[in-house]
Design a protein around this motif. Structure first.
Motif, short mmCIF file in Angstrom:
data_model
loop_
_atom_site.label_atom_id
_atom_site.label_comp_id
_atom_site.label_asym_id
_atom_site.label_seq_id
_atom_site.Cartn_x
_atom_site.Cartn_y
_atom_site.Cartn_z
N GLN A 13 48.43 51.66 33.40
CA GLN A 13 49.32 50.81 34.19
C GLN A 13 48.56 49.59 34.69
O GLN A 13 47.44 49.71 35.18
N PRO A 14 49.16 48.41 34.59
CA PRO A 14 48.48 47.21 35.09
C PRO A 14 48.43 47.21 36.62
O PRO A 14 49.20 47.93 37.27
N ILE A 15 47.53 46.41 37.16
CA ILE A 15 47.42 46.25 38.60
C ILE A 15 47.51 44.77 38.93
O ILE A 15 47.25 43.92 38.08
N MET A 16 47.90 44.49 40.16
CA MET A 16 47.95 43.11 40.62
C MET A 16 46.75 42.91 41.53
O MET A 16 46.51 43.72 42.43
N ILE A 17 45.96 41.87 41.25
CA ILE A 17 44.81 41.59 42.11
C ILE A 17 44.87 40.16 42.64
O ILE A 17 45.45 39.29 42.00
N MET A 18 44.29 39.98 43.79
CA MET A 18 44.04 38.65 44.33
C MET A 18 42.55 38.45 44.11
O MET A 18 41.73 39.26 44.56
N TYR A 19 42.19 37.39 43.39
CA TYR A 19 40.81 37.22 42.94
C TYR A 19 40.25 35.88 43.39
O TYR A 19 40.90 34.84 43.25
N LEU A 20 39.04 35.90 43.90
CA LEU A 20 38.33 34.70 44.31
C LEU A 20 37.40 34.29 43.17
O LEU A 20 36.45 35.00 42.85
N SER A 21 37.69 33.14 42.56
CA SER A 21 36.87 32.68 41.43
C SER A 21 35.53 32.16 41.93
O SER A 21 35.34 31.91 43.12
N GLN A 22 34.62 31.95 41.00
CA GLN A 22 33.30 31.41 41.36
C GLN A 22 33.42 29.97 41.88
O GLN A 22 32.52 29.49 42.56
N LYS A 23 34.53 29.31 41.59
CA LYS A 23 34.77 27.95 42.08
C LYS A 23 35.45 27.96 43.45
O LYS A 23 35.76 26.91 43.99
N MET A 25 38.48 29.36 44.18
CA MET A 25 39.94 29.38 44.11
C MET A 25 40.44 30.82 44.13
O MET A 25 39.86 31.69 43.48
N VAL A 26 41.53 31.05 44.85
CA VAL A 26 42.14 32.38 44.89
C VAL A 26 43.33 32.38 43.93
O VAL A 26 44.19 31.49 43.98
N THR A 27 43.35 33.36 43.03
CA THR A 27 44.45 33.48 42.08
C THR A 27 45.00 34.89 42.12
O THR A 27 44.31 35.85 42.48
N LYS A 28 46.27 35.00 41.74
CA LYS A 28 46.94 36.29 41.64
C LYS A 28 46.98 36.64 40.16
O LYS A 28 47.45 35.85 39.34
N ARG A 29 46.43 37.80 39.81
CA ARG A 29 46.32 38.20 38.40
C ARG A 29 46.94 39.56 38.15
O ARG A 29 46.78 40.48 38.96
N LEU A 30 47.64 39.70 37.04
CA LEU A 30 48.09 41.00 36.56
C LEU A 30 47.06 41.43 35.53
O LEU A 30 46.83 40.71 34.54
N VAL A 31 46.41 42.56 35.77
CA VAL A 31 45.28 42.98 34.93
C VAL A 31 45.48 44.42 34.46
O VAL A 31 45.85 45.30 35.24
N SER A 32 45.23 44.64 33.19
CA SER A 32 45.18 45.99 32.63
C SER A 32 43.71 46.36 32.52
O SER A 32 42.97 45.77 31.73
N ILE A 59 37.19 40.61 44.25
CA ILE A 59 38.57 41.10 44.31
C ILE A 59 38.92 41.27 45.78
O ILE A 59 38.37 42.13 46.47
N LEU A 60 39.82 40.43 46.26
CA LEU A 60 40.19 40.42 47.66
C LEU A 60 41.21 41.50 48.00
O LEU A 60 41.22 42.03 49.10
N ALA A 61 42.08 41.82 47.04
CA ALA A 61 43.11 42.85 47.22
C ALA A 61 43.53 43.36 45.86
O ALA A 61 43.46 42.63 44.86
N ALA A 62 43.95 44.61 45.82
CA ALA A 62 44.45 45.21 44.58
C ALA A 62 45.58 46.16 44.93
O ALA A 62 45.43 47.01 45.80
N LEU A 63 46.69 45.99 44.23
CA LEU A 63 47.88 46.80 44.49
C LEU A 63 48.57 47.14 43.17
O LEU A 63 48.48 46.38 42.21
N PRO A 64 49.32 48.24 43.17
CA PRO A 64 50.15 48.50 41.99
C PRO A 64 51.37 47.59 42.05
O PRO A 64 52.04 47.52 43.09
N PRO A 65 51.66 46.86 40.99
CA PRO A 65 52.83 45.98 41.01
C PRO A 65 54.11 46.78 40.82
O PRO A 65 54.10 47.85 40.19
N THR A 66 55.20 46.28 41.35
CA THR A 66 56.50 46.89 41.08
C THR A 66 56.95 46.43 39.71
O THR A 66 56.44 45.45 39.16
N SER A 67 57.92 47.11 39.14
CA SER A 67 58.41 46.70 37.82
C SER A 67 59.04 45.32 37.89
O SER A 67 58.96 44.54 36.95
#
Length: 81
Positions: A13-23, A25-32, A59-67
């Motif tokens: 199952q994929p997860i949703m993460i809030m990620y702080l890049s090396q530059k 920037m904070v991005t929201k990613r769907l990751v398997s 990784i600032l936060a990680a949650l299971p995404p809803t469908s």
């Protein structure tokens, strides 16, 4: 948080993460999650449509995404291409 990543890896199952890049920037990613390696996870990033390495410290936060979130996220990514 490592147990959460392990569960995602084994369930496929994929997860949703809030990620702080090396530059900085904070991005929201769907990751398997494909592999967990000490200080990082290797997974398929649905935003970039490629395998990416994510540092656990960034990784600032990680949650299971809803469908609904998965569908909305995939529609946004598809429309932006």
């Amino acid at each position: 948080m490592e147990k959460f990543f392990q569960k995602a890896q084994f369930s496929g199952q994929p997860i949703m993460i809030m990620y702080l890049s090396q530059k900085g920037m904070v991005t929201k990613r769907l990751v398997s999650v494909e592999h967990i390696n000490g200080d990082s996870i290797l997974g398929f990033c649905h935003l970039r449509k490629a395998k990416r390495r994510f540092l656990l410290d960034n990784i600032l936060a990680a949650l299971p995404p809803t469908s609904i979130e998965i569908k909305e996220y995939m529609n946004v990514v598809t429309k932006s291409i």
